[in-house]
Design an enzyme around this catalytic site. Structure first.
Site, PDB file in Angstrom:
ATOM      1  N   GLY A 168       0.833  -1.193   0.000  1.00 45.05           N
ATOM      2  CA  GLY A 168       0.000   0.000   0.000  1.00 45.05           C
ATOM      3  C   GLY A 168       0.867   1.243   0.000  1.00 45.05           C
ATOM      4  N   GLY A 222      -0.725   4.469   0.163  1.00 47.30           N
ATOM      5  CA  GLY A 222      -1.546   5.605   0.565  1.00 47.30           C
ATOM      6  C   GLY A 222      -0.787   6.426   1.594  1.00 47.30           C
ATOM      7  N   LEU A 223      -1.502   7.250   2.318  1.00 41.79           N
ATOM      8  CA  LEU A 223      -0.812   8.079   3.308  1.00 41.79           C
ATOM      9  C   LEU A 223      -0.056   7.212   4.283  1.00 41.79           C
ATOM     10  CD1 LEU A 223      -3.329  10.929   4.042  1.00 41.79           C
ATOM     11  CD2 LEU A 223      -1.239  10.967   2.703  1.00 41.79           C
ATOM     12  N   ALA A 224      -0.663   6.121   4.712  1.00 39.05           N
ATOM     13  CA  ALA A 224      -0.006   5.280   5.703  1.00 39.05           C
ATOM     14  C   ALA A 224       1.186   4.548   5.080  1.00 39.05           C
ATOM     15  CB  ALA A 224      -1.007   4.285   6.283  1.00 39.05           C
ATOM     16  N   HIS A 239     -21.462   8.685   5.192  1.00 38.65           N
ATOM     17  CA  HIS A 239     -21.313  10.130   5.057  1.00 38.65           C
ATOM     18  C   HIS A 239     -22.611  10.717   4.544  1.00 38.65           C
ATOM     19  CE1 HIS A 239     -19.689  13.989   3.968  1.00 38.65           C
ATOM     20  NE2 HIS A 239     -18.557  13.677   4.537  1.00 38.65           N
ATOM     21  N   ARG A 267     -22.171  13.209  11.511  1.00 38.86           N
ATOM     22  CA  ARG A 267     -22.453  12.450  10.291  1.00 38.86           C
ATOM     23  C   ARG A 267     -23.500  11.361  10.471  1.00 38.86           C
ATOM     24  NH1 ARG A 267     -16.262  11.645   8.001  1.00 38.86           N
ATOM     25  NH2 ARG A 267     -16.010  13.829   7.452  1.00 38.86           N
ATOM     26  N   GLU A 304      -6.027   2.954   7.470  1.00 37.39           N
ATOM     27  CA  GLU A 304      -7.426   2.536   7.560  1.00 37.39           C
ATOM     28  C   GLU A 304      -7.544   1.011   7.669  1.00 37.39           C
ATOM     29  OE1 GLU A 304      -9.970   4.403   4.623  1.00 37.39           O
ATOM     30  OE2 GLU A 304     -11.696   3.195   5.219  1.00 37.39           O
ATOM     31  N   LEU A 320      -6.717  11.054   7.858  1.00 31.05           N
ATOM     32  CA  LEU A 320      -5.443  11.469   7.277  1.00 31.05           C
ATOM     33  C   LEU A 320      -4.405  11.584   8.381  1.00 31.05           C
ATOM     34  CD1 LEU A 320      -6.703  14.193   4.758  1.00 31.05           C
ATOM     35  CD2 LEU A 320      -6.392  11.749   4.409  1.00 31.05           C
TER      36      LEU A 320
HETATM   37  C1  LIG Z   1     -13.997  10.756  -0.774  1.00 31.38           C
HETATM   38  C2  LIG Z   1     -13.253  10.651   0.524  1.00 31.38           C
HETATM   39  C3  LIG Z   1     -12.921  11.781   1.226  1.00 31.38           C
HETATM   40  C4  LIG Z   1     -12.211  11.702   2.425  1.00 31.38           C
HETATM   41  N1  LIG Z   1     -11.897  12.849   3.084  1.00 31.38           N
HETATM   42  C5  LIG Z   1     -11.183  12.775   4.238  1.00 31.38           C
HETATM   43  C6  LIG Z   1     -10.804  13.959   4.918  1.00 31.38           C
HETATM   44  O1  LIG Z   1     -11.118  15.068   4.497  1.00 31.38           O
HETATM   45  N2  LIG Z   1     -10.071  13.849   6.044  1.00 31.38           N
HETATM   46  C7  LIG Z   1      -9.695  12.637   6.528  1.00 31.38           C
HETATM   47  O2  LIG Z   1      -8.998  12.619   7.532  1.00 31.38           O
HETATM   48  N3  LIG Z   1     -10.039  11.500   5.898  1.00 31.38           N
HETATM   49  C8  LIG Z   1     -10.771  11.533   4.764  1.00 31.38           C
HETATM   50  N4  LIG Z   1     -11.118  10.368   4.126  1.00 31.38           N
HETATM   51  C9  LIG Z   1     -10.624   9.083   4.618  1.00 31.38           C
HETATM   52  C10 LIG Z   1      -9.174   8.886   4.216  1.00 31.38           C
HETATM   53  O3  LIG Z   1      -8.965   9.382   2.921  1.00 31.38           O
HETATM   54  C11 LIG Z   1      -8.734   7.432   4.204  1.00 31.38           C
HETATM   55  O4  LIG Z   1      -9.157   6.801   5.334  1.00 31.38           O
HETATM   56  C12 LIG Z   1      -7.226   7.323   4.166  1.00 31.38           C
HETATM   57  O5  LIG Z   1      -6.714   8.081   3.101  1.00 31.38           O
HETATM   58  C13 LIG Z   1      -6.764   5.895   4.046  1.00 31.38           C
HETATM   59  O6  LIG Z   1      -5.357   5.867   3.826  1.00 31.38           O
HETATM   60  P1  LIG Z   1      -4.555   4.527   3.793  1.00 31.38           P
HETATM   61  O7  LIG Z   1      -3.138   4.902   3.568  1.00 31.38           O
HETATM   62  O8  LIG Z   1      -4.865   3.728   4.980  1.00 31.38           O
HETATM   63  O9  LIG Z   1      -5.104   3.695   2.561  1.00 31.38           O
HETATM   64  P2  LIG Z   1      -5.338   4.053   1.024  1.00 31.38           P
HETATM   65  O10 LIG Z   1      -5.011   5.441   0.701  1.00 31.38           O
HETATM   66  O11 LIG Z   1      -6.676   3.544   0.680  1.00 31.38           O
HETATM   67  O12 LIG Z   1      -4.240   3.199   0.275  1.00 31.38           O
HETATM   68  C14 LIG Z   1      -4.345   1.838   0.097  1.00 31.38           C
HETATM   69  C15 LIG Z   1      -3.146   1.356  -0.661  1.00 31.38           C
HETATM   70  O13 LIG Z   1      -3.096  -0.039  -0.637  1.00 31.38           O
HETATM   71  C16 LIG Z   1      -2.926  -0.562  -1.914  1.00 31.38           C
HETATM   72  N5  LIG Z   1      -3.604  -1.845  -1.933  1.00 31.38           N
HETATM   73  C17 LIG Z   1      -4.849  -2.137  -1.527  1.00 31.38           C
HETATM   74  N6  LIG Z   1      -5.074  -3.450  -1.662  1.00 31.38           N
HETATM   75  C18 LIG Z   1      -3.951  -3.984  -2.159  1.00 31.38           C
HETATM   76  C19 LIG Z   1      -3.564  -5.302  -2.518  1.00 31.38           C
HETATM   77  N7  LIG Z   1      -4.379  -6.322  -2.346  1.00 31.38           N
HETATM   78  N8  LIG Z   1      -2.321  -5.476  -3.022  1.00 31.38           N
HETATM   79  C20 LIG Z   1      -1.467  -4.439  -3.185  1.00 31.38           C
HETATM   80  N9  LIG Z   1      -1.781  -3.192  -2.843  1.00 31.38           N
HETATM   81  C21 LIG Z   1      -3.018  -2.967  -2.347  1.00 31.38           C
HETATM   82  C22 LIG Z   1      -3.477   0.447  -2.842  1.00 31.38           C
HETATM   83  O14 LIG Z   1      -2.845   0.335  -4.083  1.00 31.38           O
HETATM   84  C23 LIG Z   1      -3.116   1.741  -2.134  1.00 31.38           C
HETATM   85  O15 LIG Z   1      -1.807   2.107  -2.494  1.00 31.38           O
HETATM   86  C24 LIG Z   1     -11.841  10.440   2.934  1.00 31.38           C
HETATM   87  C25 LIG Z   1     -12.181   9.301   2.224  1.00 31.38           C
HETATM   88  C26 LIG Z   1     -12.912   9.387   1.053  1.00 31.38           C
HETATM   89  C27 LIG Z   1     -13.326   8.149   0.372  1.00 31.38           C
END
Ligand SMILES: Cc1cc2nc3c(=O)[nH]c(=O)nc-3n(C[C@H](O)[C@H](O)[C@H](O)COP(=O)(O)OP(=O)(O)OC[C@H]3O[C@@H](n4cnc5c(N)ncnc54)[C@H](O)[C@@H]3O)c2cc1C
Ligand code: HEM
Ligand code: SF4
Ligand code: FES
Lengths: 248, 208, 646
Positions: C53, C55-57, C279, C343, C438, C454
């Site tokens: 992954g 994403g931010l994390a 939401h 919400r 997440e 975030l």
């Molecule tokens: C429309 C929207 C608006 C939002 N607005 C806000 C906000 O304003 N403030 C806030 O705090 N939060 C907000 N959130 C929530 C927040 O964006 C997410 O909870 C957060 O970004 C999740 O980050 P993450 O790094 O955990 O995962 P993600 O960003 O979902 O990243 C997941 C990663 O895992 C990878 N991955 C997934 N499955 C696999 C697999 N099987 N094999 C290989 N790679 C895989 C993907 O490629 C990706 O790189 C919002 C969410 C949405 C949907």
């Protein structure tokens, strides 16, 4: 509504491809272009044919994953719109719609409408960052940044890396993409120490990757879904020139 | 590209201004021709200055063309497969006519040199009688037409060339964007008109 | 593939977080960091960490671990790490900086988050999150994240999601994008430096566990279709949330549960799967073809007024309905907070009026969000300055002009608080498997506050994981993994792929996903009842059975095959859905995003049951009936109270 599509089909990077005609029925004006392709694909699967491969993810115009050449225009006829945000209400069912992948040598076709854009990642890796190890940062308020600079940096930072600029450019140049990154970071005080090397390194990487050279035709900004202004290119050039003059 | 273009641009401006002497009467243009040949002659000899200019110009033209050809080749390599369906490009007309415009201007310059410098293609063709040669030329509508086409092409070429050069030299910041656009257009128009007044002046009998 | 009766779960040993130090909350993190063993810089190169992954994390974790000198392998399914779903977050990120000088503090953010989570989160984790939050902003500014600023050049903040202080930092409506680009750029720098090797377009399909430790991942190259294994000394999952189990959600199309679900099946406990956040302000479904739902920023509720017609089935256009025949139901029911209620309350209220037949738009699934009054009061220009881009986005999608016609909105699934169980060190129950962002269940309890996801993702990735992972890795390198372990894992994956291709039925994976989503939305969505959940627990196995009899996947495994990818994800959702319903059924209280109709007050508000349910429900996979392990929650700093927004 019923549309006729002429879609580029190509099984792999080394294979040859061609346009194939499809009729899709039951399309509503509220569907997005990609939802229209979903409809086509579900039908193809049920007919035992392989669906049309295309890239997409967020479907709300921010991830930059989608991108199709629609009737010869990157992201289709609407300005400042990604393909996923384009709706069928903008199309006349009487006219066939030609759908092709982005075309550039550094963007080889992976399959059908999907291309490999990792060359854009290579450009960023070459220098599109500010070196700031986690934990070493001073307080966020240590350096105030004039609002105008922060806003201008944001405008450039809005680039989603979709590659439409390359697709539209008659030279196949990613200059708008590269310039957007150079401008975003170059306008901020934190970005100054690496400003010149960043610009130079990204430009060199871009040339080495086999992209064309920029002649500022401005096709890129017209299709850019985020409206990245052409002026960012001047900012990049300025930095590159300064670097050259300082004999870096 | 920008540097060689800038040299050519400076020449074009000087040339245009020089041409306007045609309005000052028959002698003025001829005298000007002599002046150019005598300029710095103690050092460079008669006509020497002109030759220096010619060499610099030739170099600039060659560099300019080499750069253009390189860009075009890179562009072709960067897009080996072209789009099956590609409508007219969206950008400015000037921007997309750069390559053809450049070719037209180059062809014109050859003709033009044979016409007014070598005098081979000139209806009058007397060396040193610059004014007379010019007047002889532009009494023929087709010559005027050829010059007009070339000068208009030059105008487009300059409009985008200037704009692009300013960008390439990094002069245009986001704030000065509108100014750059305006300047490029303004200068291009002035030069186009500046060149065209002479042939039309002759055609309509203002310059005799 | 089938499970026995899920309603017959059994109780296992309680589980506890053994890694958070005891003693004063304020110094726990400092003490833990000090106690954690360090890895000598020269040895870090010899230790490989897999981060799934970007994403931010995951992006921030991979970049930071690379910077520290570990050998990092990073994976994502998109074509570039920059496109992870975090990119879509709009609103902002919380941090206890107190730059607004309005009385914010680490303690207040901690307090608000525990309360917002409806007292179903762990105090020590939440406190650490609040502490680290301030460093995140420093880090992001240093990286060049262009946060909004005031004319004086200082950072601007706004109040968000019912908070009484202004602690949300933002970058127009694209905060997630800008934060992710910051992490992506840091990651790119490490890729260039050679400390991180990036594998885009690669999907994790299984976890390799050897000798009780997580030692690698089995992945499928999405371009070539090739299945292979990558080994490491530790595996970090940062694969995001599973909201797409509902088919329609605000998540990106590719968001999935595959990585965490398969890790769950390999032994990691899954905590609180039923906690989902809905939401309230999304653009309603416009038809059968709908592929995803688009979020409209919550900030719209600051000036828009929510209403529906008094009369069910009123056919008139909104502007033709006179004031006295409109029901501004949020203002009526919650005079204290009005349109700004949290919400979950706003979402449920919308559902209630729509269920009563008073909804508007296609299918009656929508309520008006009206700006007429705001435009009159503030002027069109001010409204446009505040919400112009949102109005534009709305108009682009619906072809209706919100300046003229009220917007139509409806709730949509947005976030999943549940996820793999982790302790204070972010360790799952499989040694060597860390879960961040997440994907874990961590810090939000039963409900997440706006702008806190975030914060959590970046806290985990930049600061928490890098500080504690060394304590595990200090025992490494863990030696070679026997080839048989790799072969077994790969075989299992290959068989799974072959099984999907072998069905060759007559329904698309998408059609099953759609059906599952509808079922979950109806029976395990905003309101859950025993009857509904039992029905769901009957129907899901049937649907799953049908899936395995009738799904049609074209093409082959050894090629780019998007149908195969989709089918694999749907297959996992079909299993996870059952655990979600079971969790929702067993938790007979209402809390946060989980509302059980049986547990409400006379006024229809959620009723929590702290005596019976003050625990984290961590589920163990057995192949048959799951086993419930409870982690008891202790509240020493914040006293559980009843939320009231009247
Ligand atoms: C429309 C929207 C608006 C939002 N607005 C806000 C906000 O304003 N403030 C806030 O705090 N939060 C907000 N959130 C929530 C927040 O964006 C997410 O909870 C957060 O970004 C999740 O980050 P993450 O790094 O955990 O995962 P993600 O960003 O979902 O990243 C997941 C990663 O895992 C990878 N991955 C997934 N499955 C696999 C697999 N099987 N094999 C290989 N790679 C895989 C993907 O490629 C990706 O790189 C919002 C969410 C949405 C949907
Ligand atoms: C109506 C327009 C023009 C007129 C009337 C004109 C006239 C002339 C004349 C009279 C000469 C010969 C001068 C001499 O021998 O001293 C000349 C030379 C020349 N002109 Fe023009 N010209 C025009 C437009 C242009 C344009 C548009 C270009 C190029 C872009 C151009 C490029 C040149 C060059 C390169 C020479 C040769 C200089 C040298 O080596 O001596 N001219 N022109
Ligand atoms: S500059 Fe515009 S067109 Fe080019 S990649 Fe960025 S967003 Fe896409
Ligand atoms: S799918 Fe994300 S921008 Fe189009």
């Amino acid at each position: 509504m019923r549309y006729t599509l002429r879609v580029w089909r190509q099984r792999g990077p080394e294979e040859s491809g061609g346009l194939v005609d499809y009729d899709v029925d039951g399309i509503s004006p509220d569907m997005s272009f990609l939802e229209m392709l979903d409809v086509l694909n579900e039908r193809l699967v049920l007919d035992g044919e392989e669906p049309v491969a295309f890239d997409h993810d967020c479907r709300e115009g921010i991830c930059g994953m989608c991108g199709l050449m629609i009737d010869g225009v990157a992201h289709g006829p609407e300005r400042a719109t990604t393909t996923c945000q384009l709706h069928m209400r903008h199309f006349d069912p009487a006219e066939p719609i030609v759908v092709e992948p982005w075309r550039a040598a550094p963007f080889p076709v992976v399959r059908d409408l999907m291309v490999d854009r990792s060359a854009l990642d290579r450009i960023v890796e070459a220098g599109g960052y500010i070196s700031a190890p986690a934990g070493a940062a001073p307080d966020a308020h240590a350096v105030p940044i004039p609002k105008a600079d922060a806003d201008a940096a944001f405008t450039a930072a809005a680039c989603i890396g979709c590659g439409a600029c390359v697709a539209a450019c008659p030279n196949g140049s990613p200059m708008l993409f590269t310039a957007a990154k150079a401008t975003h970071l170059g306008l901020l005080p934190q970005g100054q120490p690496e400003r010149l090397s960043r610009a130079e390194d990204m430009l060199t990487a871009q040339d080495d990757l086999g992209f064309g050279g920029c002649t500022q035709t401005g096709e890129c900004t017209l299709v850019c879904p985020k409206g990245i202004p052409l002026e960012t290119i001047a900012t990049l050039n300025h930095d590159v020139l300064t670097a050259a003059l300082r004999g870096r | 590209m920008a540097v060689s273009g800038a040299i050519l641009f400076l020449y074009v401006v000087a040339h245009m201004v020089g041409n306007l002497k045609a309005f000052a009467g028959a002698g003025a243009l001829d005298d000007y021709g002599v002046f150019l040949r005598e300029f710095l002659s103690p050092v460079l000899g008669y006509g020497g200055f002109l030759w220096v200019v010619r060499v610099v110009l030739l170099l600039a033209v060659v560099l300019h063309m080499v750069a253009a050809v390189q860009l075009a080749r890179r562009a072709r390599k960067a897009r080996p497969v072209s789009y099956a369906h590609r409508p007219k490009v969206q950008g400015s007309y000037a921007a997309r006519t750069m390559r053809w415009g450049g070719v037209i201007i180059a062809l014109f310059v050859v003709y033009h040199l044979l016409d007014l410098t070598a005098g081979v293609l000139n209806p009058n063709g007397v060396e040193g009688a610059i004014h007379a040669n010019v007047v002889a030329d532009f009494q023929r509508w087709y010559v005027v037409l050829a010059y007009t086409l070339a000068v208009v092409a030059l105008g487009f070429h300059l409009r985008h060339g200037l704009f692009s050069a300013l960008r390439s030299l990094g002069v245009a910041s986001a704030r000065r964007a509108a100014a750059v656009r305006g300047t490029a257009l303004g200068v291009a128009v002035v030069i186009t008109v500046g060149f065209l007044v002479v042939p039309f002046g002759v055609l309509f009998g203002i310059v005799r | 593939m089938s499970c026995s009766d899920y309603t017959n779960y059994s109780e296992g040993e309680p589980i506890a977080d053994t890694r958070a130090p005891d003693g004063p909350l304020e110094t726990r993190w400092e003490r833990r960091r000090f106690a954690a063993r360090l890895v000598n810089p020269a040895n870090r190169r010899k230790l490989t960490v897999i981060v799934v992954g970007t994403g931010l994390a995951g992006g921030s974790a991979a970049a930071t671990l690379g910077e520290l000198g570990y050998n990092v392998l990073s994976f994502c399914y998109q074509d570039s790490p920059r496109r992870a779903h975090s990119i879509a977050a709009q609103g902002g990120i919380n941090a206890a900086k107190n730059y607004a000088g309005d009385g914010d503090s680490v303690h207040r953010l901690f307090h608000d988050t525990v309360k917002g989570g409806d007292f179903r989160s762990r105090e020590s984790n939440v406190h650490r999150l609040a502490q680290v939050s301030t460093q995140i902003i420093d880090q992001c500014v240093a990286q060049g994240v262009p946060f909004a600023r005031e004319y004086g050049g200082l950072l601007d903040t706004r109040s968000f999601g019912g908070a009484q202080v202004s602690r949300t930092f933002y970058a127009r409506g694209q905060t997630g994008q800008q934060l992710l680009l910051g992490a992506y750029q840091a990651l790119s720098r490490q890729i260039h430096a050679g400390t991180v090797r990036m594998h885009p377009r690669t999907e994790m399909l299984d976890l390799v566990v050897d000798d009780g430790r997580a030692r690698g991942v089995v992945v499928r190259d999405l371009v070539s279709g090739e299945v292979s294994t990558h080994l490491a000394d530790a595996v970090v999952l940062a694969t995001g949330g599973y909201g797409n189990v509902f088919h329609l959600s605000t998540n990106a199309k590719g968001c999935n549960t595959t990585a965490i679900w398969r890790a769950h099946k390999k032994g990691a406990l899954f905590a609180n799967p039923c906690y989902t956040q809905i939401h309230p302000t999304c653009i309603p479904v416009s038809g059968e073809h709908q592929s995803k739902l688009t979020l409209m920023s919550e900030s719209l509720r600051n000036d828009g007024r929510v209403w529906v017609p008094e009369r069910a089935g009123d056919p008139r256009a909104p502007r033709d309905i006179p004031e006295q025949e409109r029901d501004y139901y949020l203002e009526r029911l919650y005079p204290g907070f009005g349109n700004l209620v949290p919400r979950d309350i706003a979402s449920r209220a919308a559902k209630t009026v729509c269920d009563a037949g008073r909804g508007v738009g296609p299918g009656g699934l929508g309520v008006y969000l009206d700006f007429a009054e705001a435009i009159e009061r503030l002027g069109r220009d001010t409204v446009s300055a505040r919400y112009g881009n949102l109005f534009e986005m709305y108009q682009r999608i619906t072809d209706e002009d919100p300046y003229e016609v009220p917007m139509r909105i409806y709730p949509a699934v947005h976030y999943t608080m549940g996820g793999l169980w982790v302790d204070y060190d972010l360790r799952s129950t499989i040694p060597g498997l860390f879960v961040i962002g997440e994907a874990n269940f961590s810090d939000h309890g039963a409900n997440r506050l706006g702008a806190s996801a975030l914060m959590q993702g970046l806290a985990d990735g930049y600061f928490v994981l890098p500080a504690v992972i060394g304590d595990y890795l200090a025992d490494g390198p863990f030696g070679p993994v026997p080839p048989t372990a790799v072969e077994d894992a790969e075989d299992e994956v290959r068989q799974g792929i072959a099984a999907l291709l072998a069905v060759d039925g007559d329904r698309t994976a998408e059609s099953f996903h759609r059906e599952l989503g509808r079922l979950m939305w109806e029976l395990c969505g905003m309101e859950r009842s025993e009857e509904g959940l039992r029905k769901a627990l009957e129907q899901i196995p049937q649907l799953r059975g049908e899936f395995w009899r009738r799904v049609k996947v074209t093409g082959a495994g050894g090629q780019l095959n998007q149908e195969l990818e989709k089918a694999g994800r749907v297959a996992d959702f079909l299993e996870l859905a059952e655990l979600m319903c079971l969790d929702a059924l067993h938790r007979t209280e209402s809390c946060g995003g989980h509302f059980r109709v049986e547990s409400q007050t006379a006024e229809g508000d959620a009723r929590r049951d702290d005596d019976a349910f003050s625990y984290v429900a961590a589920w163990e996979h057995t192949g048959g009936a799951p086993v419930l392990h409870r982690e008891h929650l202790e509240f020493t700093a914040v006293r559980p109270s009843v939320r009231s927004y009247k």
